[in-house]
Write a protein that holds these residues in place. Sequence first.
Motif, PDB file in Angstrom:
ATOM      1  N   LEU A   1      44.738  41.207  41.515  1.00 30.63           N
ATOM      2  CA  LEU A   1      45.803  41.815  42.325  1.00 30.63           C
ATOM      3  C   LEU A   1      46.217  40.853  43.440  1.00 30.63           C
ATOM      4  CD1 LEU A   1      47.552  44.340  43.040  1.00 30.63           C
ATOM      5  CD2 LEU A   1      45.675  45.052  44.556  1.00 30.63           C
ATOM      6  N   ARG A   2      45.198  40.293  44.101  1.00 24.37           N
ATOM      7  CA  ARG A   2      45.467  39.346  45.188  1.00 24.37           C
ATOM      8  C   ARG A   2      46.296  38.164  44.700  1.00 24.37           C
ATOM      9  NH1 ARG A   2      40.601  40.740  47.302  1.00 24.37           N
ATOM     10  NH2 ARG A   2      39.427  39.364  45.924  1.00 24.37           N
TER      11      ARG A   2
ATOM     12  N   GLU B   1      40.916  51.104  44.046  1.00 26.65           N
ATOM     13  CA  GLU B   1      41.898  50.721  45.067  1.00 26.65           C
ATOM     14  C   GLU B   1      42.812  49.615  44.533  1.00 26.65           C
ATOM     15  OE1 GLU B   1      40.211  49.742  48.862  1.00 26.65           O
ATOM     16  OE2 GLU B   1      42.178  49.419  49.792  1.00 26.65           O
ATOM     17  N   ALA B   2      42.222  48.659  43.803  1.00 25.08           N
ATOM     18  CA  ALA B   2      43.029  47.597  43.207  1.00 25.08           C
ATOM     19  C   ALA B   2      43.949  48.147  42.122  1.00 25.08           C
ATOM     20  CB  ALA B   2      42.122  46.504  42.646  1.00 25.08           C
TER      21      ALA B   2
ATOM     22  N   VAL C   1      39.266  42.786  39.272  1.00 20.57           N
ATOM     23  CA  VAL C   1      40.540  43.514  39.364  1.00 20.57           C
ATOM     24  C   VAL C   1      41.184  43.293  40.736  1.00 20.57           C
ATOM     25  CG1 VAL C   1      41.699  45.765  39.142  1.00 20.57           C
ATOM     26  CG2 VAL C   1      39.849  45.174  37.578  1.00 20.57           C
ATOM     27  N   PRO C   2      40.423  43.447  41.855  1.00 19.59           N
ATOM     28  CA  PRO C   2      41.021  43.138  43.161  1.00 19.59           C
ATOM     29  C   PRO C   2      41.479  41.680  43.255  1.00 19.59           C
ATOM     30  CG  PRO C   2      38.977  44.374  43.453  1.00 19.59           C
ATOM     31  CD  PRO C   2      39.088  44.034  41.984  1.00 19.59           C
ATOM     32  N   GLU C   3      40.706  40.777  42.666  1.00 20.62           N
ATOM     33  CA  GLU C   3      41.056  39.350  42.709  1.00 20.62           C
ATOM     34  C   GLU C   3      42.386  39.092  41.994  1.00 20.62           C
ATOM     35  OE1 GLU C   3      39.846  36.885  44.263  1.00 20.62           O
ATOM     36  OE2 GLU C   3      40.976  35.267  43.263  1.00 20.62           O
TER      37      GLU C   3
ATOM     38  N   HIS D   1      37.445  48.926  42.935  1.00 19.64           N
ATOM     39  CA  HIS D   1      38.074  48.776  41.626  1.00 19.64           C
ATOM     40  C   HIS D   1      39.331  49.676  41.555  1.00 19.64           C
ATOM     41  CE1 HIS D   1      37.130  48.846  36.953  1.00 19.64           C
ATOM     42  NE2 HIS D   1      38.424  48.750  37.185  1.00 19.64           N
TER      43      HIS D   1
ATOM     44  N   GLY E   1      46.748  49.499  43.776  1.00 24.54           N
ATOM     45  CA  GLY E   1      47.580  48.378  44.213  1.00 24.54           C
ATOM     46  C   GLY E   1      48.522  47.920  43.098  1.00 24.54           C
TER      47      GLY E   1
END
Lengths: 558, 558
Positions: A252-253, A307-308, A248-250, A305, A311
Amino acid sequence: MTTGTGSAPRKVRAPRGTVRSAKGWPQEAALRMLHNNLDPEVAEHPDRLVVYGGSGRAARDWASFDRITAVLRELGDDETLLVQSGRPVGVLPTHEWAPRVLIANANLVGDWSNWEEFRRLEALGLTMYGQMTAGSWIYIGTQGILQGTYETFGAVAAKRFGGSLAGTLTLTAGLGGMGGAQPLAVTMNGGTALVLECDATRIERRIAQGYLDVRADSLDDALRRAEQARRERRAVSIGVQANAADAVPELLRRGAPVDVVTDQTSAHDPLAYLPSGVDFADWGDYATRAPEDFTRRARESMAAHVEAMVGFADAGAEVFDYGNAIRGEARTAGYARAFDFPGFVPAYIRPLFCQGKGPFRWAALSGDPADIARTDRAVLELFGDDDHLARWIRMAGERISYQGLPARICWLGQGERAAAGQRFNELVASGEISAPLAIGRDHLDTGSVASPYRETESMADGSDAIADWPLLNALVNTASGASWVSIHHGGGVGIGRSLHAGQVSVADGSDLAARKLHRVLANDPATGVIRHADAGYGQAEETAEQHGIRLPMREGRD
Amino acid sequence: MTTGTGSAPRKVRAPRGTVRSAKGWPQEAALRMLHNNLDPEVAEHPDRLVVYGGSGRAARDWASFDRITAVLRELGDDETLLVQSGRPVGVLPTHEWAPRVLIANANLVGDWSNWEEFRRLEALGLTMYGQMTAGSWIYIGTQGILQGTYETFGAVAAKRFGGSLAGTLTLTAGLGGMGGAQPLAVTMNGGTALVLECDATRIERRIAQGYLDVRADSLDDALRRAEQARRERRAVSIGVQANAADAVPELLRRGAPVDVVTDQTSAHDPLAYLPSGVDFADWGDYATRAPEDFTRRARESMAAHVEAMVGFADAGAEVFDYGNAIRGEARTAGYARAFDFPGFVPAYIRPLFCQGKGPFRWAALSGDPADIARTDRAVLELFGDDDHLARWIRMAGERISYQGLPARICWLGQGERAAAGQRFNELVASGEISAPLAIGRDHLDTGSVASPYRETESMADGSDAIADWPLLNALVNTASGASWVSIHHGGGVGIGRSLHAGQVSVADGSDLAARKLHRVLANDPATGVIRHADAGYGQAEETAEQHGIRLPMREGRD
Ligand SMILES: NC(=O)c1ccc[n+]([C@@H]2O[C@H](COP(=O)([O-])OP(=O)(O)OC[C@H]3O[C@@H](n4cnc5c(N)ncnc54)[C@H](O)[C@@H]3O)[C@@H](O)[C@H]2O)c1
Ligand SMILES: NC(=O)c1ccc[n+]([C@@H]2O[C@H](COP(=O)([O-])OP(=O)(O)OC[C@H]3O[C@@H](n4cnc5c(N)ncnc54)[C@H](O)[C@@H]3O)[C@@H](O)[C@H]2O)c1
C-alpha cells in the motif's frame, strides 16, 4: 445403542460400471456416492470416516457404514432408509416419488447448540458432524473449492471489470486448503495474481499441482513481475514468501497498482495466523507455549493487515472479506474501520443466489471419465453463450484431475439446472453416457442455508438468522422427487452457526427420473429465489417472474 | 416485504358442509382448519391471529391469512404452497403424493435461538410464534388439554393402581388454563381429587364448566370430604382456596392419606406463583413494585412446597412434576432434594411413546357433530377392549362441548392410528360420515419433538438435545403422503428449548387417501418407536418387532 460389532476400518472405493447391485439406480447411486466419499483419493481421513472440513463424516462408525450399505443393496423402490447423524435407524415403506434416503445430521435444540454439548454427545456415540457434503454423500474433492473461488472472482470481474480480470492485479494471502485455489481461480478469470504466503512448502505444493504459476524471490521481485503481467494483460499467478501483516501495508505504501484485494489466511483462528515479527519456524512452539500472548500479537497484526486492506479500498480497489473472519479479529484488536469492506457473499454471491445460481454438481456412476466429457459437451451445447461458464467447463476439462468417481461442478441458475438435468437424463437414456449420473449440489446454495456469518450475512431485510428457509428447502425437495435429502447443522461455520439442506437426484434415463428431475431441479433453486424475493431483492423478484415462480404475497399486491 | 395491504382483523369461522370451494379436499381441509383455528370459540385472541399459548399464531398477519386462503382455493392437486412463519411465500408444482402445504415456523439458527432475537425479528415482521398446533392449523380447543391430562393420570393409574384411580386421593394445585383440567381428568380415571387454588374465581369457573365438582370452605373441610370420598371410592373432585406453599406442608404434617401428588401452579414464572404470606389481593401490585423481592419469596415458598412433595414421596405416594419447572425453582432456592421425584414424561408418557402412542385427533369438516359421534362409535368398535380408551370416548361424547368444528382426540399407538384412519376413510366413502375428516395430532408426540425440559427429558442414552428426530419425522411425513407438514421451534417450552413437527392428513373417502393414510399413520408414530428403540428402550424395540418396523442396526446384530 449398538456400535461397532466387529466392523473394522478398511479401504473403500465406489463400485464402478454399468451394472448395479441394488434394486434401483437411486439406491445404487447412494451406495456408490457414500463409498466414493470415503475413497482415499477423496477423503481426508478415510479410516476415521472423515471426508473433509475437520471432522465432517460420511457415517457414524464402520458398523453404521456396513448396515447402510447392506440396506441400500436390498432397499425397494417404495422404501425409505432413515439416517440419523450417520447411523441407519429405520426403514419405512413410502412410495416411488419419495426419496430413498432421508438424512438429518448433527442437529441440536437451540440452547444446546454449542460445541461442548456436541462433543459430549459425539463422545457418547450419539451424533456426528456431517459438514455439508460429507454426511450427505456428494463430496467430490477439491474441484468444488476451485469452482467456488472461480465463481467469486468471476463475480468480481462481472461487477467491476466488464466480465474479465484481464489487465487487473489481485492481491491476496494464504495458500492453504481453501486459499490455494485463489491463484488458479484468478488466472482462469484472465487476471494477474500476487499471493503472499508465509509457509514456503505451501508455495511449492501449489506450483507442483499447477494451481500457482511461479514463485518470486522477494516482495520486490514479486511486485515487479506482477506489475509487468498486469500491463501486458497476462493471466499469471505469482507466489511469494511473506507475512501478509507486513507485506500488505508495505505494498500500500509503495502505491502498488492493485485492483482487487482479499485474504484467505486462516484468520478465523488467531493461533493459525502468523503475527508480524514471529519467525515461521517458531510458530508452533510459540503458539503452544504462550497462546494468549500469541493471540494478542496475531490480532494486532490482523488489525494492521485489515487497515491496509481498507487503505486499498480507499484508493479505489475492490476489497472483500473471503469468509475467514479477519474483520472481526481486527475489530477485536481495536481497529474501528474493520468492517469498511464487505463480506464476499453480500458483495458477489448474493446477486448469483438471486438468479437461483449455486454449486450444481454431478458424478459419473460408471467411473468413466468419458461420461463426464460428454456432460461437459452437453453443458457447452446448452449454455455455450455464457462465456464465464464455457471458460470454466473448458479449463476444468483440461486442468482438473478427478478424485474418486469422475465429477464436474459448475454454477447454474434457475431454469439452467432443470435443463441440464433433462439433457443428462436423455444422454443416459440414449446410451451416450454409459451409466446413470448422481446430480446434486453443495449446501451453500441459494435456498438451502441459513448462516448469518456467511451465506445469509447482512440480508436486506435483516432475516439473517431465520432458519425456516433451509427446512422448507428440504421439505420441498422431499416433496419433489429427490433421491436423497438431508438437513444438517454446523457446516463450514460450526455448531450453532448454520442450518443447511442438501439433495441429490439420479438421472438413470427413465421417464420417472425425467419427471422427478424436472421438478426437483426447478423447485430446489426456486426456494432460494423465493427466499431472496421475500427479503426484498428486486433481482430475485425478476428471476421469479421470468421463470414463472409464484410469489403469493406479490400476487396479492396486484 | 409486504405486510397488511388493507387486510383488516375480522371474525372468521370455518366453512361447513359437504361442498368444497377448493379443488380438492386436502386443500379445502387446510382452508377450513386454518379458519377454524381463528374461530372465536377456539382462538384466545382471534383479532391478533393468536390461537393459544401466549402468542401462538395461525398466520403472520391478516394479509398473509387472506393470501393463504386465496391460494388454497385455487391450488391444484399437484401443487404445494410454502408457508414461512405464517406467511405464504411460494407455490411450486409437485405431485399428487406430495403435501399441499409445507410449513416452517419460528425456526432460528442455534446461536440466535433466544427470545430477544426472536422478538426483534417478530417486530420486523419477519417471523411469528407458531406454538404447536396454532401455526400448523390443527388446534381443537381445550379438549386436547383435558385428554392429555386424562392420559397422564391414566398412566399413573396403570403404573401404580391396577389401571384405575378408584379409592385413591390425588393432591394437586392450580386451576388455570392447563391445571383446570386436572380435577376432571382424575375423576374420569375414577379417583378423588383435592385441588388447591389461591384464586377463588378460578374455582368458581371450573365448577361452572363442570371440570370441578365442589368447593370446600376450608382446608379442614376439604380434607374431611376427600378422606371420605376416598374411603367410599367415589370419583369426586374438591377445590379449596389455599396457598399451596402452606397447604401442602400442612397436609403432610397431618398425615393426609394422599396417594398421588403433583402441581400445576404457574411455577415456571416466579412472578406468577403466589408466595406464602402474601395476600391474593396484593399479588399484582407487589410483583410489579418489587419483582426481585417477590421472586425471592416465591422461590422460598416453592422450596417449601417441593419439600412437602418429597415428604409425600418418602411416605410412599406417587409424586411427579407436571411440566411447570417447580423442581428447578426449588433447587435455585437452595433445596437440595428438589429433583427427588421425576418429571411426568419420563415417568408416565415415555412408556406410551414407546408403544407409538400419542395425541391422535381429528375434526369433522362438515361441522356436523353426528360425524364425530359416528367416529366415536368406530373407535369403540375397533378398540372397545381397551377400557381406558373406551371410558374416555364415552365420557368425552357426554361431557365435551365442541369449540369450532366438532373434533375428537384420543391417544392411539402404533397400528391403532392406521387402523382408525382406514376405518374413518371407509366411513367417509360409504357416506356414513357426511364430509371428509382432517386427521392430525399435537406436536408433543412420540417421534416429533426434541425438548430436553419436557418430552425428551432424561432419555436413557442421554440424547435429550438431539434434534435430528423431529426433522426426520417431518421428512418422513412429507415422503408418506400427508396433506400438510410443519416444522416448528419453541412450542410450549419456548425459543431455544424445542424443535417439533406436525402432520395433518385428510380422509376424503378416496382410494388415494386410503393409501396415503395407510402410509402416514403408520410411519408417523413409527419414527417415534424408532427414536425410542435407538435410545435403548426395550419396550420400543418390542413395539417395532410386533409391528414389523425395521431397525437396521438391530438387524445387523442378528
Ligand atoms: N470463503 C469461504 O467460503 C470459506 C470457506 C471455508 C473456510 N474459509 C476460511 O478461509 C480461511 C483459509 O482456509 P484454508 O482452508 O485455506 O486454511 P489453511 O489453514 O489451510 O491455510 C491458511 C494459510 O494461511 C497461511 N498464513 C497464516 N498466517 C499468515 C500470514 N500472517 N501471512 C501469510 N500467510 C499466512 C498459512 O501458512 C496457511 O498456508 C480460513 O479462515 C477459513 O475459515 C472460507
Ligand atoms: N404438563 C404440561 O405439558 C404443561 C404444558 C404447558 C404448561 N405447563 C405448565 O403448567 C403450569 C400451569 O399452566 P396454566 O396454563 O394452568 O397456568 P395459569 O397461569 O393459567 O394457572 C396457574 C394457576 O396457579 C394458581 N397459583 C399460583 N400460585 C399459587 C399458589 N401458591 N397456590 C395455589 N395456587 C397458585 C394461579 O392462581 C392460577 O390459577 C405452568 O407452569 C405451565 O408452564 C405444563
